[in-house]
Write an enzyme that holds these catalytic residues in place. Structure first.
Site, short mmCIF file in Angstrom:
data_model
loop_
_atom_site.label_atom_id
_atom_site.label_comp_id
_atom_site.label_asym_id
_atom_site.label_seq_id
_atom_site.Cartn_x
_atom_site.Cartn_y
_atom_site.Cartn_z
N CYS A 86 10.83 77.04 147.50
CA CYS A 86 12.20 77.56 147.49
C CYS A 86 12.57 78.29 148.78
CB CYS A 86 12.40 78.49 146.30
SG CYS A 86 11.99 77.71 144.74
N HIS A 127 18.26 83.36 147.21
CA HIS A 127 17.86 82.15 146.50
C HIS A 127 18.30 82.29 145.04
CE1 HIS A 127 15.69 79.05 144.57
NE2 HIS A 127 14.69 79.79 144.14
N ASN A 144 18.39 76.65 139.14
CA ASN A 144 17.57 76.86 140.34
C ASN A 144 17.36 75.51 141.03
OD1 ASN A 144 15.50 77.25 142.15
ND2 ASN A 144 14.21 78.43 140.76
N1 ACO Z 1 14.48 79.44 124.83
C1 ACO Z 1 14.11 80.25 123.85
N2 ACO Z 1 12.98 80.99 123.88
C2 ACO Z 1 12.22 80.90 124.98
C3 ACO Z 1 12.55 80.05 126.05
C4 ACO Z 1 13.74 79.31 125.95
N3 ACO Z 1 14.17 78.48 126.93
N4 ACO Z 1 11.61 80.17 127.01
C5 ACO Z 1 10.71 81.05 126.55
N5 ACO Z 1 11.06 81.49 125.32
C6 ACO Z 1 10.37 82.41 124.46
C7 ACO Z 1 8.89 82.45 124.73
O1 ACO Z 1 8.23 81.42 124.04
C8 ACO Z 1 8.54 83.82 124.21
O2 ACO Z 1 8.43 83.73 122.81
P1 ACO Z 1 7.24 84.46 122.03
O3 ACO Z 1 7.42 85.92 122.33
O4 ACO Z 1 7.48 84.08 120.62
O5 ACO Z 1 5.99 83.90 122.64
C9 ACO Z 1 9.77 84.65 124.52
O6 ACO Z 1 10.83 83.72 124.76
C10 ACO Z 1 9.59 85.52 125.74
O7 ACO Z 1 9.01 84.73 126.78
P2 ACO Z 1 8.80 85.33 128.22
O8 ACO Z 1 8.23 84.28 129.09
O9 ACO Z 1 8.04 86.62 128.10
O10 ACO Z 1 10.29 85.64 128.63
P3 ACO Z 1 10.84 86.43 129.86
O11 ACO Z 1 11.69 87.53 129.39
O12 ACO Z 1 9.78 86.76 130.85
O13 ACO Z 1 11.80 85.38 130.51
C11 ACO Z 1 11.87 83.88 132.36
C12 ACO Z 1 11.29 84.16 131.01
C13 ACO Z 1 13.39 83.72 132.22
C14 ACO Z 1 11.29 82.59 132.91
C15 ACO Z 1 11.57 85.07 133.29
O14 ACO Z 1 10.21 85.37 133.27
C16 ACO Z 1 11.98 84.80 134.67
O15 ACO Z 1 13.17 84.75 134.97
N6 ACO Z 1 11.04 84.68 135.59
C17 ACO Z 1 11.33 84.31 136.94
C18 ACO Z 1 10.97 82.92 137.07
C19 ACO Z 1 11.91 82.10 137.88
O16 ACO Z 1 13.04 82.43 138.18
N7 ACO Z 1 11.40 80.95 138.21
C20 ACO Z 1 12.13 80.00 138.91
C21 ACO Z 1 11.23 79.16 139.72
S1 ACO Z 1 10.43 80.09 140.87
C22 ACO Z 1 11.37 80.35 142.12
O17 ACO Z 1 12.39 79.80 142.32
C23 ACO Z 1 10.87 81.37 143.01
#
Ligand code: ACO
Length: 319
Positions: free
Chosen positions: A108, A242, A272
């Site tokens: 990215c 980004h 993204n």
């Molecule tokens: N829909 C519904 N529930 C979901 C989904 C979804 N799409 N995805 C995950 N969950 C659930 C999980 O299974 C989990 O359930 P559980 O507690 O029963 O196990 C719960 O939601 C919480 O999951 P987490 O992974 O802890 O959720 P979090 O609050 O961390 O959010 C997210 C996840 C949005 C990915 C966050 O961590 C994030 O934004 N991280 C940054 C990652 C990013 O932006 N990556 C992009 C690529 S990298 C880059 O560009 C640099």
């Protein structure tokens, strides 16, 4: 260096959160509240090379530059259907260029790495007009049964034409060896000499770790380039980050104690799009007339590797 023209291209299929909820255990409410994303444009029967060529032509037109006057082409790309020739070769053919070209993969952060390479080529006297094309299809990297990753991404291409000038005030790129927080692995062709077990592993992500690294690296990089350029954060007009997640943008904004109106975003509509996200957003702002002569812009990106990059540009409206 200065940016002389911008361009972008998007695939035609709009995929809303509600459409995702038809085949995944997810909801519009979950995706919007955790990421800000409402919909994304994704590849169906299109080819990434065509999007890349279209964004490139768009940027050349905006710059008023003929493809024959481009001295070097840099494409930032993580995956596309061709392993070889490179995407930059395909763009080269599509725009009828006559210069050397190369692909880079800094995930990215690719746009920032490309800008820095472009500046180095200019400083070395090796090129004057450089075309940078960031074209990405991360929707072909994820497991579409994995709700933790596939809801986050969209596809697209953004491009800029840069030429000599004094607009770039500071630029930095970094890498820390966090190779396990975000990765995808794929099998190569078998040979009679390979006995180890190999497998395709779609994109894996430690979401919370990525989130924290993104926020802290972006704050450090922005502060560093502002300090190097001798510019106070309050003087910066636009923080163009980004577009991975609206919460990351808001987190950086809050910790830098700046007004959210200075942090443009379009992740709501595109998801993204990896290294294409900054040049796509820049093109949107440029074409909308948001950018005024003398505006101070910061770009900040972060991605798999863990790579990061930032730069500070004073925008010249008259190219
Ligand atoms: N829909 C519904 N529930 C979901 C989904 C979804 N799409 N995805 C995950 N969950 C659930 C999980 O299974 C989990 O359930 P559980 O507690 O029963 O196990 C719960 O939601 C919480 O999951 P987490 O992974 O802890 O959720 P979090 O609050 O961390 O959010 C997210 C996840 C949005 C990915 C966050 O961590 C994030 O934004 N991280 C940054 C990652 C990013 O932006 N990556 C992009 C690529 S990298 C880059 O560009 C640099």
């Amino acid at each position: 260096m200065k940016i002389k023209g911008t361009g972008s291209a998007h695939p035609s299929l709009t995929l809303t959160n509600d459409m995702l909820a038809e085949f995944l255990d997810t909801s519009d409410e979950w995706i919007v509240s955790r990421t800000g994303i409402k919909q994304r444009q994704i590849m169906s029967d299109e080819n990434l090379k065509d999007l890349a060529i279209s964004a490139a032509k768009n940027a050349l037109e905006d710059a008023g530059t003929d493809a024959r006057d481009i001295d070097f082409i840099i494409c930032s790309n993580v995956v596309n259907e061709y392993v070889t020739p490179s995407l930059s070769c395909l763009v080269h053919k599509g725009i009828d260029a006559s210069c050397p070209c190369v692909d880079i993969n800094a995930a990215c952060s690719g746009f920032l790495y490309a800008l820095q390479i472009a500046e180095a080529y200019q400083k070395a006297g090796m090129a004057k007009n450089i075309l940078i094309v960031c074209a990405e299809e991360p929707t072909r990297m994820v497991d579409w049964n994995d709700r933790r990753t596939c809801v986050l991404f969209g596809d697209g291409a953004g491009a800029v034409v840069v030429t000599e000038g004094d607009d770039l005030k500071a630029i930095k790129v970094t890498n820390t060896s966090k190779t396990d927080v975000l990765y995808e692995q794929r099998c190569l062709e078998p040979t009679p000499f390979i006995s180890k077990e190999e497998q395709n592993i779609p994109l894996q992500m430690k979401g919370q770790e990525v989130f924290k690294s993104a926020v802290s690296s972006s704050i450090k990089d922005i502060t560093d380039v502002a300090t190097e350029a001798g510019v106070a954060l309050e003087e910066i007009d636009w923080f163009i980050l980004h577009q991975a997640n609206l919460r990351i943008v808001e987190g950086v904004c809050k910790l830098l104690r700046q007004d959210l109106s200075k942090f443009p975003h379009n992740v709501e509509f595109y998801g993204n799009t990896s290294s294409a996200s900054i040049p796509m957003l820049l093109d949107e702002m440029n074409k909308r007339g948001d950018l005024k002569d003398g505006d101070k812009l910061v770009f900040s990106a972060f991605g798999a590797g863990f790579t990061t990059g930032a730069c500070l540009i004073e925008w010249s409206a008259k190219k």
